[in-house]
Design a protein around this motif. Structure first.
Motif, PDB file in Angstrom:
ATOM      1  N   VAL A  29       0.823  -1.074  -0.235  1.00 27.40           N
ATOM      2  CA  VAL A  29       0.095   0.087  -0.045  1.00 27.40           C
ATOM      3  C   VAL A  29       1.205   1.325  -0.031  1.00 27.40           C
ATOM      4  CG1 VAL A  29      -1.539   1.411   1.382  1.00 27.40           C
ATOM      5  CG2 VAL A  29      -1.862  -1.273   1.108  1.00 27.40           C
ATOM      6  N   GLY A  30       0.590   2.140  -0.882  1.00 26.86           N
ATOM      7  CA  GLY A  30       1.284   3.390  -1.053  1.00 26.86           C
ATOM      8  C   GLY A  30       2.585   3.491  -1.609  1.00 26.86           C
ATOM      9  N   ILE A  31       2.950   2.053  -2.448  1.00 26.08           N
ATOM     10  CA  ILE A  31       4.347   2.037  -3.251  1.00 26.08           C
ATOM     11  C   ILE A  31       4.131   3.213  -4.263  1.00 26.08           C
ATOM     12  CG2 ILE A  31       4.594  -0.150  -2.564  1.00 26.08           C
ATOM     13  CD1 ILE A  31       3.436  -1.313  -5.193  1.00 26.08           C
ATOM     14  N   PRO A  32       5.357   3.405  -4.717  1.00 28.32           N
ATOM     15  CA  PRO A  32       5.223   4.206  -6.092  1.00 28.32           C
ATOM     16  C   PRO A  32       4.838   3.493  -7.154  1.00 28.32           C
ATOM     17  CG  PRO A  32       7.333   3.675  -5.509  1.00 28.32           C
ATOM     18  CD  PRO A  32       6.554   3.364  -4.241  1.00 28.32           C
ATOM     19  N   ARG A  33       3.853   3.783  -8.093  1.00 26.36           N
ATOM     20  CA  ARG A  33       3.359   3.135  -9.297  1.00 26.36           C
ATOM     21  C   ARG A  33       4.693   3.319 -10.629  1.00 26.36           C
ATOM     22  NH1 ARG A  33       0.117   4.602  -5.266  1.00 26.36           N
ATOM     23  NH2 ARG A  33      -0.811   6.466  -6.702  1.00 26.36           N
ATOM     24  N   ALA A  34       4.103   2.793 -11.506  1.00 29.02           N
ATOM     25  CA  ALA A  34       4.967   2.895 -12.876  1.00 29.02           C
ATOM     26  C   ALA A  34       5.316   4.119 -13.466  1.00 29.02           C
ATOM     27  CB  ALA A  34       4.556   1.679 -13.792  1.00 29.02           C
ATOM     28  N   SER A  35       5.503   5.117 -12.646  1.00 22.77           N
ATOM     29  CA  SER A  35       5.996   6.482 -13.396  1.00 22.77           C
ATOM     30  C   SER A  35       7.303   6.457 -13.729  1.00 22.77           C
ATOM     31  CB  SER A  35       5.356   7.583 -12.393  1.00 22.77           C
ATOM     32  OG  SER A  35       6.042   7.458 -11.035  1.00 22.77           O
ATOM     33  N   SER A  36       7.764   7.561 -14.382  1.00 25.46           N
ATOM     34  CA  SER A  36       9.203   7.654 -14.578  1.00 25.46           C
ATOM     35  C   SER A  36      10.054   7.782 -13.591  1.00 25.46           C
ATOM     36  CB  SER A  36       9.337   8.858 -15.721  1.00 25.46           C
ATOM     37  OG  SER A  36       8.589   8.654 -16.928  1.00 25.46           O
ATOM     38  N   LEU A  37       9.601   8.481 -12.268  1.00 30.74           N
ATOM     39  CA  LEU A  37      10.395   8.885 -11.244  1.00 30.74           C
ATOM     40  C   LEU A  37       9.970   8.274 -10.046  1.00 30.74           C
ATOM     41  CD1 LEU A  37      10.992  12.540 -12.191  1.00 30.74           C
ATOM     42  CD2 LEU A  37      12.643  10.906 -12.688  1.00 30.74           C
ATOM     43  N   GLY A  38      10.997   8.316  -9.016  1.00 35.60           N
ATOM     44  CA  GLY A  38      10.684   7.837  -7.724  1.00 35.60           C
ATOM     45  C   GLY A  38      10.325   6.246  -7.680  1.00 35.60           C
ATOM     46  N   GLY A  57       0.581  -4.313 -10.292  1.00 35.15           N
ATOM     47  CA  GLY A  57       0.483  -3.219 -10.995  1.00 35.15           C
ATOM     48  C   GLY A  57      -0.059  -3.133 -12.364  1.00 35.15           C
ATOM     49  N   GLU A  58      -0.218  -2.066 -12.792  1.00 33.57           N
ATOM     50  CA  GLU A  58      -0.474  -1.883 -14.386  1.00 33.57           C
ATOM     51  C   GLU A  58       0.018  -0.669 -14.983  1.00 33.57           C
ATOM     52  OE1 GLU A  58      -4.963  -1.391 -16.998  1.00 33.57           O
ATOM     53  OE2 GLU A  58      -4.743  -2.210 -14.937  1.00 33.57           O
ATOM     54  N   GLY A  59       0.433  -0.667 -16.066  1.00 33.71           N
ATOM     55  CA  GLY A  59       1.095   0.626 -16.634  1.00 33.71           C
ATOM     56  C   GLY A  59       1.531   0.311 -18.119  1.00 33.71           C
ATOM     57  N   SER A  60       2.549   1.444 -18.344  1.00 34.61           N
ATOM     58  CA  SER A  60       3.141   1.339 -19.772  1.00 34.61           C
ATOM     59  C   SER A  60       4.658   1.697 -19.492  1.00 34.61           C
ATOM     60  CB  SER A  60       2.552   2.227 -20.512  1.00 34.61           C
ATOM     61  OG  SER A  60       3.123   2.232 -21.874  1.00 34.61           O
ATOM     62  N   THR A  61       5.294   1.080 -20.165  1.00 39.46           N
ATOM     63  CA  THR A  61       7.171   1.439 -19.914  1.00 39.46           C
ATOM     64  C   THR A  61       7.469   1.807 -21.374  1.00 39.46           C
ATOM     65  OG1 THR A  61       8.878   0.812 -18.821  1.00 39.46           O
ATOM     66  CG2 THR A  61       8.029  -0.954 -20.090  1.00 39.46           C
ATOM     67  N   VAL A 174       5.236  -0.323 -24.042  1.00 38.69           N
ATOM     68  CA  VAL A 174       4.923  -1.541 -23.870  1.00 38.69           C
ATOM     69  C   VAL A 174       3.871  -1.880 -22.438  1.00 38.69           C
ATOM     70  CG1 VAL A 174       5.529  -3.928 -23.076  1.00 38.69           C
ATOM     71  CG2 VAL A 174       6.992  -2.441 -24.566  1.00 38.69           C
ATOM     72  N   GLY A 175       2.483  -1.957 -22.579  1.00 36.32           N
ATOM     73  CA  GLY A 175       1.841  -2.199 -21.582  1.00 36.32           C
ATOM     74  C   GLY A 175       1.805  -3.479 -20.858  1.00 36.32           C
ATOM     75  N   TYR A 176       1.614  -3.477 -19.640  1.00 34.87           N
ATOM     76  CA  TYR A 176       1.638  -4.623 -18.622  1.00 34.87           C
ATOM     77  C   TYR A 176       0.597  -4.683 -17.693  1.00 34.87           C
ATOM     78  CZ  TYR A 176       4.458  -1.452 -15.777  1.00 34.87           C
ATOM     79  OH  TYR A 176       4.805  -0.491 -14.708  1.00 34.87           O
ATOM     80  N   ARG A 177       0.281  -5.640 -17.135  1.00 32.48           N
ATOM     81  CA  ARG A 177      -0.310  -5.758 -15.781  1.00 32.48           C
ATOM     82  C   ARG A 177       0.001  -6.921 -15.167  1.00 32.48           C
ATOM     83  NH1 ARG A 177      -4.778  -5.941 -18.295  1.00 32.48           N
ATOM     84  NH2 ARG A 177      -5.380  -7.986 -18.214  1.00 32.48           N
ATOM     85  N   TYR A 178      -0.014  -7.036 -13.930  1.00 32.64           N
ATOM     86  CA  TYR A 178       0.169  -8.371 -13.065  1.00 32.64           C
ATOM     87  C   TYR A 178      -0.651  -8.035 -11.812  1.00 32.64           C
ATOM     88  CZ  TYR A 178       4.148  -5.827 -10.991  1.00 32.64           C
ATOM     89  OH  TYR A 178       4.447  -4.943 -10.300  1.00 32.64           O
ATOM     90  N   THR A 179      -0.954  -9.186 -11.046  1.00 36.18           N
ATOM     91  CA  THR A 179      -1.783  -9.031  -9.812  1.00 36.18           C
ATOM     92  C   THR A 179      -0.757  -9.125  -8.604  1.00 36.18           C
ATOM     93  OG1 THR A 179      -2.003 -11.471  -9.730  1.00 36.18           O
ATOM     94  CG2 THR A 179      -3.589 -10.393 -10.990  1.00 36.18           C
ATOM     95  N   GLN A 180       0.388  -9.647  -8.643  1.00 31.61           N
ATOM     96  CA  GLN A 180       1.322  -9.532  -7.506  1.00 31.61           C
ATOM     97  C   GLN A 180       2.405 -10.361  -7.948  1.00 31.61           C
ATOM     98  OE1 GLN A 180       0.001 -11.904  -4.103  1.00 31.61           O
ATOM     99  NE2 GLN A 180      -0.763 -13.423  -5.125  1.00 31.61           N
ATOM    100  N   GLN A 181       3.388 -10.108  -6.875  1.00 29.13           N
ATOM    101  CA  GLN A 181       4.802 -10.905  -6.828  1.00 29.13           C
ATOM    102  C   GLN A 181       5.019 -11.596  -5.628  1.00 29.13           C
ATOM    103  OE1 GLN A 181       8.575  -8.912  -7.504  1.00 29.13           O
ATOM    104  NE2 GLN A 181       9.557 -10.730  -7.772  1.00 29.13           N
ATOM    105  N   THR A 182       4.844 -12.781  -5.699  1.00 28.45           N
ATOM    106  CA  THR A 182       5.053 -13.764  -4.419  1.00 28.45           C
ATOM    107  C   THR A 182       6.271 -14.843  -4.520  1.00 28.45           C
ATOM    108  OG1 THR A 182       3.920 -15.062  -2.709  1.00 28.45           O
ATOM    109  CG2 THR A 182       3.353 -15.231  -4.937  1.00 28.45           C
ATOM    110  N   PRO A 183       7.021 -15.051  -3.593  1.00 29.27           N
ATOM    111  CA  PRO A 183       7.291 -14.349  -2.259  1.00 29.27           C
ATOM    112  C   PRO A 183       7.718 -12.697  -2.343  1.00 29.27           C
ATOM    113  CG  PRO A 183       9.024 -15.869  -2.476  1.00 29.27           C
ATOM    114  CD  PRO A 183       8.084 -16.061  -3.465  1.00 29.27           C
ATOM    115  N   CYS A 184       7.372 -12.108  -1.486  1.00 33.49           N
ATOM    116  CA  CYS A 184       7.784 -10.599  -1.709  1.00 33.49           C
ATOM    117  C   CYS A 184       9.119 -10.271  -1.324  1.00 33.49           C
ATOM    118  CB  CYS A 184       6.734  -9.890  -0.896  1.00 33.49           C
ATOM    119  SG  CYS A 184       7.091  -8.091  -0.904  1.00 33.49           S
TER     120      CYS A 184
END
Length: 324
Positions: A29-38, A57-61, A174-184
């Protein structure tokens, strides 16, 4: 970067997952998303086109395809769940996924699962397991629009490959989406500890090479016109600048050198930052002497002294003395 309007939805989704998996999602919760910075924690640098977070996450790179290179790629870490990737391009490219453990393609236009028609098909993985994969298949007409989806958790690292059939420079979304990564993992995959001294040690020999091939930083910058188009060099495009160096290490450490050169940390290299990197190496006096000696020897091998003098001093009065 998340599309406008999805921020609240994805925050709610992460909280819902965290309520079910408190141990795994504690930092989601509160992690930075797939923006260019941070994207990475303090004292870390971004080392991959996608930074992978425990909460998904979901986004484009941006992914750069370099001139005269067959492909660009990025690592998909083990533990990523329910991954979808899509590329739309006005150049002849193809999506592929490579299984490191099995050393074979899972999906590719000429190997592996060539097309599934949108239906998931089981593909064996290392260790006797399997994942379900759906692949749109190779698109021959422009614009290219290809996508691949996996269901379940990837048991081993994979590599997403963008095959560059035209061998031309371009930057793809490139668009992408995934539900989680486990183990964290304790630190997001796609972030590495930044060591300024180590980064400088990599940039120094590049600077030496650049100075030996271009007379001025302006000349070097002009040679990159097709990459920066009169502006700055974005993060993704720096890979194509760095890999023009014939001795560029094959460890894929161009993001580390970018972190060193991007002094104002705005995710792009200005002309001034590029010039500073270009001039980083300081030639020693013995190197200068050796360079002059090599030049002189090479000149003598090509022509007699009298011809060299007339070639280098066409207006003889401008040359003070004639070498003997």
């Amino acid at each position: 970067r998340l599309r406008p309007g999805l921020e609240d939805t994805h925050a709610a989704m992460r909280r819902a997952r965290c309520s079910q998996r408190l141990a795994v999602c504690a930092i989601a919760v509160g992690i930075p998303r797939a923006s260019s910075l941070g994207l990475c924690p303090d004292s870390y640098y971004r080392s991959s086109q996608i930074v992978w977070y425990c909460g998904g996450g979901e986004g484009s790179t941006k992914v750069a395809l370099c001139m005269d290179r067959r492909a660009s790629s990025l690592v998909i870490p083990a533990g990523v769940e329910d991954l979808s990737v899509r590329v739309v391009a006005q150049t002849n490219v193809d999506l592929a996924i490579y299984d490191h453990e099995k050393q074979s393609m899972i999906v590719s236009f000429d190997d592996g699962l060539a097309r599934s028609g949108g239906r998931p098909l089981a593909f064996p993985t290392a260790g006797g397991g399997s994942i379900d994969v759906a692949f749109s298949g190779h698109v021959r007409e422009l614009p290219v629009d290809e996508n691949v989806t996996t269901w379940g958790i990837l048991p081993t690292p994979m590599r997403l490959v963008l095959q560059n059939h035209e061998r031309a420079f371009s930057v793809l979304d490139v668009g992408y989406r995934y539900t989680q990564q486990t183990p964290c993992p304790p630190t997001p995959d796609g972030c590495l500890v930044y060591d300024a001294s180590a980064a400088e040690a990599i940039v120094l020999p590049w600077s030496r090479w650049a100075q030996s091939h271009f007379e001025t930083p302006d000349q070097a910058w002009s040679a990159l016109e097709h990459i920066h188009a009169g502006g700055d060099v974005p993060w993704a495009s720096w890979q194509c600048v760095w890999e023009r160096w014939p001795e560029a290490p094959e460890t894929g450490n161009w993001p580390e050198t970018f972190a060193y050169l991007d002094t104002n940390m705005d995710d792009s290299l200005s002309r001034e930052e590029f010039n500073a990197g270009f001039g980083l190496y300081r030639w020693t006096q013995p190197e200068n002497n050796r360079s002059v000696a090599d030049w002189s020897a090479g000149l003598r091998d090509r022509m007699p002294v009298s011809q060299a003098f007339s070639s280098l001093c066409p207006l003889g009065a401008m040359c003070i003395t004639k070498a003997t």
